[in-house]
Structures are given as C-alpha cells and as structure tokens.
Design an enzyme around this catalytic site. Structure first.
Site, PDB file in Angstrom:
ATOM      1  N   ARG A 152       0.857  -1.177   0.000  1.00 24.62           N
ATOM      2  CA  ARG A 152       0.000   0.000   0.000  1.00 24.62           C
ATOM      3  C   ARG A 152       0.901   1.237   0.000  1.00 24.62           C
ATOM      4  O   ARG A 152       2.050   1.195   0.439  1.00 24.62           O
ATOM      5  CB  ARG A 152      -0.883   0.031   1.252  1.00 24.62           C
ATOM      6  CG  ARG A 152      -1.863  -1.129   1.381  1.00 24.62           C
ATOM      7  CD  ARG A 152      -2.681  -0.977   2.662  1.00 24.62           C
ATOM      8  NE  ARG A 152      -3.686  -2.029   2.800  1.00 24.62           N
ATOM      9  CZ  ARG A 152      -3.514  -3.147   3.494  1.00 24.62           C
ATOM     10  NH1 ARG A 152      -2.361  -3.367   4.114  1.00 24.62           N
ATOM     11  NH2 ARG A 152      -4.480  -4.042   3.567  1.00 24.62           N
ATOM     12  N   LYS A 176      -2.747  -2.193   7.884  1.00 24.36           N
ATOM     13  CA  LYS A 176      -3.928  -1.717   8.595  1.00 24.36           C
ATOM     14  C   LYS A 176      -4.066  -2.450   9.928  1.00 24.36           C
ATOM     15  O   LYS A 176      -3.762  -3.621  10.043  1.00 24.36           O
ATOM     16  CB  LYS A 176      -5.176  -1.944   7.739  1.00 24.36           C
ATOM     17  CG  LYS A 176      -5.220  -1.065   6.491  1.00 24.36           C
ATOM     18  CD  LYS A 176      -6.498  -1.282   5.719  1.00 24.36           C
ATOM     19  CE  LYS A 176      -6.563  -0.361   4.507  1.00 24.36           C
ATOM     20  NZ  LYS A 176      -7.818  -0.546   3.729  1.00 24.36           N
ATOM     21  N   HIS A 244      -1.977   2.624  -6.098  1.00 23.21           N
ATOM     22  CA  HIS A 244      -2.765   1.424  -5.804  1.00 23.21           C
ATOM     23  C   HIS A 244      -2.908   0.533  -7.028  1.00 23.21           C
ATOM     24  O   HIS A 244      -3.139  -0.666  -6.904  1.00 23.21           O
ATOM     25  CB  HIS A 244      -4.140   1.828  -5.268  1.00 23.21           C
ATOM     26  CG  HIS A 244      -4.611   0.955  -4.147  1.00 23.21           C
ATOM     27  ND1 HIS A 244      -3.909   0.799  -2.962  1.00 23.21           N
ATOM     28  CD2 HIS A 244      -5.704   0.156  -4.019  1.00 23.21           C
ATOM     29  CE1 HIS A 244      -4.550  -0.040  -2.172  1.00 23.21           C
ATOM     30  NE2 HIS A 244      -5.647  -0.442  -2.791  1.00 23.21           N
ATOM     31  N   ARG A 247      -0.328  -2.064  -6.871  1.00 23.93           N
ATOM     32  CA  ARG A 247      -0.723  -3.129  -5.934  1.00 23.93           C
ATOM     33  C   ARG A 247      -1.732  -4.062  -6.595  1.00 23.93           C
ATOM     34  O   ARG A 247      -1.635  -5.285  -6.477  1.00 23.93           O
ATOM     35  CB  ARG A 247      -1.304  -2.484  -4.674  1.00 23.93           C
ATOM     36  CG  ARG A 247      -1.825  -3.439  -3.609  1.00 23.93           C
ATOM     37  CD  ARG A 247      -2.159  -2.631  -2.365  1.00 23.93           C
ATOM     38  NE  ARG A 247      -3.057  -3.303  -1.458  1.00 23.93           N
ATOM     39  CZ  ARG A 247      -2.677  -4.138  -0.489  1.00 23.93           C
ATOM     40  NH1 ARG A 247      -1.396  -4.413  -0.339  1.00 23.93           N
ATOM     41  NH2 ARG A 247      -3.565  -4.686   0.326  1.00 23.93           N
ATOM     42  N   HIS A 270      -4.763  -8.740   3.604  1.00 20.93           N
ATOM     43  CA  HIS A 270      -6.205  -8.627   3.778  1.00 20.93           C
ATOM     44  C   HIS A 270      -6.644  -9.464   4.974  1.00 20.93           C
ATOM     45  O   HIS A 270      -6.315 -10.648   5.062  1.00 20.93           O
ATOM     46  CB  HIS A 270      -6.941  -9.111   2.528  1.00 20.93           C
ATOM     47  CG  HIS A 270      -6.838  -8.175   1.371  1.00 20.93           C
ATOM     48  ND1 HIS A 270      -7.099  -8.555   0.067  1.00 20.93           N
ATOM     49  CD2 HIS A 270      -6.500  -6.859   1.317  1.00 20.93           C
ATOM     50  CE1 HIS A 270      -6.924  -7.513  -0.732  1.00 20.93           C
ATOM     51  NE2 HIS A 270      -6.564  -6.483   0.001  1.00 20.93           N
ATOM     52  N   TYR A 279     -10.135 -10.014  -6.969  1.00 25.84           N
ATOM     53  CA  TYR A 279      -9.114 -10.280  -7.977  1.00 25.84           C
ATOM     54  C   TYR A 279      -9.430 -11.525  -8.796  1.00 25.84           C
ATOM     55  O   TYR A 279      -8.881 -11.707  -9.873  1.00 25.84           O
ATOM     56  CB  TYR A 279      -7.738 -10.412  -7.307  1.00 25.84           C
ATOM     57  CG  TYR A 279      -7.275  -9.105  -6.733  1.00 25.84           C
ATOM     58  CD1 TYR A 279      -6.769  -8.106  -7.553  1.00 25.84           C
ATOM     59  CD2 TYR A 279      -7.373  -8.846  -5.370  1.00 25.84           C
ATOM     60  CE1 TYR A 279      -6.369  -6.893  -7.028  1.00 25.84           C
ATOM     61  CE2 TYR A 279      -6.971  -7.630  -4.835  1.00 25.84           C
ATOM     62  CZ  TYR A 279      -6.468  -6.659  -5.671  1.00 25.84           C
ATOM     63  OH  TYR A 279      -6.081  -5.454  -5.159  1.00 25.84           O
TER      64      TYR A 279
END
Length: 307
Positions: A152, A176, A244, A247, A270, A279
């Site tokens: 990210r 995150k 992004h 990514r 994730h 994806y």
C-alpha cells in the site's frame, strides 16, 4: 387557520434535528445530510397522501428506496438515507411511538467496481525508467518495490531502513490495524534498492526513512503520487496510473500465474479473503481473453457453420 398537510412532517424533522444538534452534538455537515434525506422522504410521503409520519408502513419505505434506486442513487447513499430514517423513528419512539417502518430494510447493493490493473507489457514499460541520476534511482526503486511486494502507499511511505533486509530479500511492513507482515522482494527490486541506497546519503538524511525528498526528509504520499503520474506519461503508458494500481497489478499477476487466492490474501495483508476475491474477477477477465483468442470455436467472426 388550517394546518398544511406537511406540518407534522416538518415539525417532526425539526425536533429530531434539534435533538441531534444539542444532545448528540453532530456536525453541521451530518445534520444537513439528515435533513436532506428526511425531507426527501417527507416529500415522497406527502405526494402519496401520507400526512402523518406515524402512518408510514414498511411497504412505503421499500417503494421509496426502489424509486431512488431507479433514479440512479447508489447503494451507499441509499443506506445513509435509510439510516437517517431509522434514527428519526427511533427518536420518535422516545415519545411512545412504536412504529419504525425502516427497520429490516436494506439498500440494494451497488455493483462492486473492479480494481484497475496494468497488463504485464504496460508494467514492464512503466518500470523501464532510464537514467542513473539521484531522482531516477529513487523512483525506480519505489516503482520496483511497489510492484515486487504489493505494498500500500502508506506502507511504502512509512518504511524505515531497518525494515528492509536485502540479504534475505524481505521487507517488513506495518499494515492496517498495525498488523505486521514480512514480504518477499524480487530480484529486480533488490537491484533497484541497492542502487538507490548507494546514493541515498547524498540527500543528507534527517531521519531513517527508506525514501527521501531532496531535503533529506521522508517522502510524502502526495509526492509519490505525482512522481508516478509523471513517469506514466513519460513512459507512454496510456492510462492514469496511481500507486494502488501497482498493488492491483501485483495481485492480479500473481493470481493469474498461481491461482492461489490464500497466498495473495496473505501477501496483500487482507484480514478477510472476501476482500481478495475481487481479484478472481480480474483473473477471469484475463482467462476469458485467452479463451477468445485460443479456442477454435470462440471467435464468432471467423467461425462459420456449414449449412
């Protein structure tokens, strides 16, 4: 004087908004959104001769939502309007009203937009930055690391020198929720980082950031976005490229080659695999193109059936 049929609605909305402003201390922006949504519903009800908020049924709310949806209002906006309506009736319940016609009603889900990704050829074109000057070496290392490890933008900006171990080909990032993960670094990115580290000190660093501005300070997100946009134009990539997208390209290219969704989930950091599953749609698009080109009966223009 005879009251207009909208008085009950307007009085109820005003009392509710006053409560939100004084007791809940909501921002003017939030109050404005509540007022707009509630007045829209009030107008709909009055148009359908429902003069009293207490007389609204769930079917009325469903029809209103359906009308807004047909008019092009997106799922998040519809959900916000329903939330305002539920809160309005919850407030009225304080005065003994039991009816809350918005309970249990969900907004239609908007179609999920697929992330854009560069194909392998465009990616190679973007990464082929010429030059051995300080800026070129830094930017090449940034792009290679983005694509090599699927970072990210915030993760790349916050990297410190101790987070990169070139001897083990690993980078440790904090994602995150302050969750840390170790990611592999590809050989092209390792070379680009070695080249960058050989000149990094020329900026007279004032902190331990991996990527620096010319003033020796940690390079910011906006600067990286601008540099990427500049290089995408210079390299002739015919689309707007943002961090992004690198990514997304990393994830879709890995998935195309491996079909290992769990591995891609771990690499991207994730928490939920449902986030990664988007994806699979990108992968299917790629497979569909391959099918169309390769299957003898896929191309309708060239495939003919004898009578």
């Amino acid at each position: 004087m005879t009251e207009s049929k909208g008085d009950d609605w307007q009085q109820g909305i005003n009392e509710f908004l006053h409560y939100l402003e004084v007791a809940r201390q909501l921002s003017p922006h939030t109050l404005s959104n509540y007022r707009r949504d509630l007045e829209k519903f009030s107008a709909y009800c009055q148009h359908n001769t429902i003069a009293d908020p207490a007389l609204v049924h769930s079917a009325d709310v469903r029809q209103w939502v359906a009308q807004l949806h047909r008019g092009g209002l997106a799922g998040p906006s519809l959900q916000r309007a329903l939330s305002a309506l539920r809160s309005f009736y919850k407030y009225r319940a304080r005065n003994g009203e039991k009816n809350n016609p918005a309970l249990g009603i969900q907004a239609p889900k908007s179609a999920k937009k697929l992330p854009k990704a560069l194909d392998a050829d465009n990616m190679q074109q973007l990464l082929a930055i010429d030059g051995d000057d300080w800026l070129s070496l830094r930017d090449r290392a940034i792009l290679e690391l983005f694509y090599s490890s699927g970072l990210r933008l915030s993760e790349l900006v916050n990297l410190n020198q101790q987070d990169i171990d070139l001897s083990k080909a690993l980078v440790t990032v904090t994602g995150k929720g302050n969750k840390m993960r170790a990611l592999p670094i590809g050989s092209f990115a390792i070379k680009a980082l070695r080249d960058w580290f050989s000149v990094r000190a020329d900026a007279k660093p004032v902190d331990n950031a991996v990527f620096l501005s010319k003033q020796g300070r940690r390079l910011g997100q906006r600067s990286i976005q601008q540099r990427l946009k500049k290089h995408s134009v210079q390299q002739g990539v015919n689309q707007s490229v943002h961090p992004h997208m690198l990514r997304h390209s990393f994830a879709s290219h890995i998935l195309e080659s491996s079909s290992d969704l769990r591995a891609v989930q771990e690499l991207l950091g994730h928490a939920n695999i449902s986030t990664t599953q988007v994806y699979t749609h990108l992968d299917f698009q790629h497979l569909a193109k391959v099918y169309d080109k390769a299957h003898p009966r896929a191309n309708r223009k060239t495939s003919k059936v004898d009578n």
